[in-house]
Structure formats: C-alpha cells, structure tokens
Design an enzyme around this catalytic site. Sequence first.
Site, PDB file in Angstrom:
ATOM      1  N   SER A  97      27.394  39.010 -23.098  1.00 31.42           N
ATOM      2  CA  SER A  97      26.509  37.923 -23.490  1.00 31.42           C
ATOM      3  C   SER A  97      25.160  38.025 -22.766  1.00 31.42           C
ATOM      4  CB  SER A  97      27.204  36.585 -23.219  1.00 31.42           C
ATOM      5  OG  SER A  97      26.561  35.527 -23.874  1.00 31.42           O
ATOM      6  N   ASP A 227      31.912  35.910 -33.806  1.00 37.13           N
ATOM      7  CA  ASP A 227      31.204  35.403 -32.629  1.00 37.13           C
ATOM      8  C   ASP A 227      30.341  34.220 -33.050  1.00 37.13           C
ATOM      9  OD1 ASP A 227      29.420  35.005 -30.432  1.00 37.13           O
ATOM     10  OD2 ASP A 227      29.742  37.073 -29.794  1.00 37.13           O
ATOM     11  N   HIS A 256      33.411  35.184 -29.336  1.00 40.91           N
ATOM     12  CA  HIS A 256      32.443  35.578 -28.313  1.00 40.91           C
ATOM     13  C   HIS A 256      33.143  35.979 -27.015  1.00 40.91           C
ATOM     14  CE1 HIS A 256      28.561  35.810 -26.393  1.00 40.91           C
ATOM     15  NE2 HIS A 256      28.896  34.919 -25.492  1.00 40.91           N
TER      16      HIS A 256
END
Length: 276
Positions: A97, A227, A256
Amino acid sequence: MGTVTTGDGTTIFYKDWGPRDGEPIVFHHGWPLSADDWDNQMLFFLAQGYRVIAHDRRGHGRSTQTATGHDMDTYAADMTVLTDALDLRGAVHIGHSTGGGEVARYVARAKPGRVSKAVLVGAVPPLMLKTEANPGGLPKEVFDGFREGVAGNRAQTFIDIPSGPFYGFNRPGAQVSQGLIDNWWRQGMMGAANAHYECIAAFSETDFTEDLKQIDVPVLVAHGTDDQVVPYDDSAPLTVKLLKNGTLKSYEGYPHGMLSTHPEVLNPDILAFIRS
C-alpha cells in the site's frame, strides 16, 4: 530491535532478525500501521534463512511522533539513513500500500548495490488521485473522507476500515477475523494523528510515474482484483507498464490486505520471485 536517528533528530524504530550475513529483506508497511503488520512475512522468511528488517515510518508505531516530514521524499530519505546504518547490500524491498510508494521512491534513488529486487503489494503507484492525466483515479472527496475520519473520530475510523474494505470483510461470505481487526486498530492507535492525517496526502497525491521509470531492478507487482482501497485497474497494470523489468501477478477476488488474509498464497509466491 533498534533505532536510528535521522538528520532532523527523528528516531526510527526497526526490527532486524536473522543472520547478519543472510540476504536482507526490508518490509515497508501501509497506512496507518507499523512494522508489526509484517509479523507473518518476517517469521516466514526468517525460517527460510533470510535477514528480515521492518521499520515504523516516522509518526507511526514506535518511531518519533514528528511535526514535519510526512511526505514521500522524507520517508525515502529516512529509509536511506536506515539502510546506510545497517549497511544493507543487495536487499529486497517489499512494500504494501503506502509502503509500496515508499519502496518506489527509495529504490529509484537508492545508492548502487543497495537493492537487488523489489515487490509492490496492493501498492499506491503510479497515482491514486483522479486528475486530468489520471482519469481512472479516485476523486479527492474519497481521501477527504479519510481525513475527516482521522480528525473526527480516529478510534472509530480505525475500526471501520479493517472491519470493512481493507480485508474485504464487508463482502458476502467473508471469513472475518476479529484478531486482524483488533491488531489493525492497535497498530493505528500507536501512531500520531497528525502523521496519519498528513500521510493521506502523501499516499494519494504523490505521482510515482518518474520513480517507476527509473527503477532498473526486477519488480514483482502483486495486486488483488477486489482491492477496495487501491483499485486494481488504476494501479498494478499501469505500474507494470512503466517499469523496465516488471512482472504483474493478479489475485482474483483478493482484498487490499491479502498479505494477512492469504499469507499461505502470497508468501510462497514472493519467495519464488526472490529466488528466481
């Protein structure tokens, strides 16, 4: 475990496990978490004989709650201080991320010989924000909502995110892990509200296009097609096109936070890439 001190006096906390002469793997965590989010991966790669290192980004976890420096340039500079202090050579840098953005910026600027490969998992590059040049991005209102949550009721927001979109626990039939939710909340609340607030702009508004173009080492880009935080279509496929030596691996229906929900799949895949 240890700390290093940056030029502006910030103390960066890090874990460093495994043989000093082992191939180093450096893990970069997502927003608003800490090095603890990599526990599963660190234990897995430690068992494979690697030296594993993970840090708490400034303002996060056990690092200094600084008033300044909550931007990608400073995050990458802090990583340079850490890798120099540990004299890491030929390291694999893995980022999830926001940490994927940090990896892209650091690797693009790293000193020769410091990095051998990189892995971007559910990562924010090339650019999350919707602009004229990036029409598939998310509108600013989405990120304003994150800011409102942090400023208004951070404790509740840090329950809502992992309970819902982060791990895909809002999907029908999802196997909800209360432990993951609680651990996400615990890590988030360790950090500073100002750092979390300002980091939202860092991960959403930073354009990593030029960083990706400059990276010469092999890069694995791993992303879940479901995601809900960093949408697949405007991230992984675009990132691979910008890399000189990128490999895209898509995970159908994965969320995610797939490193935590599906480590039995992700860890061996990352290991295979490192060994390839």
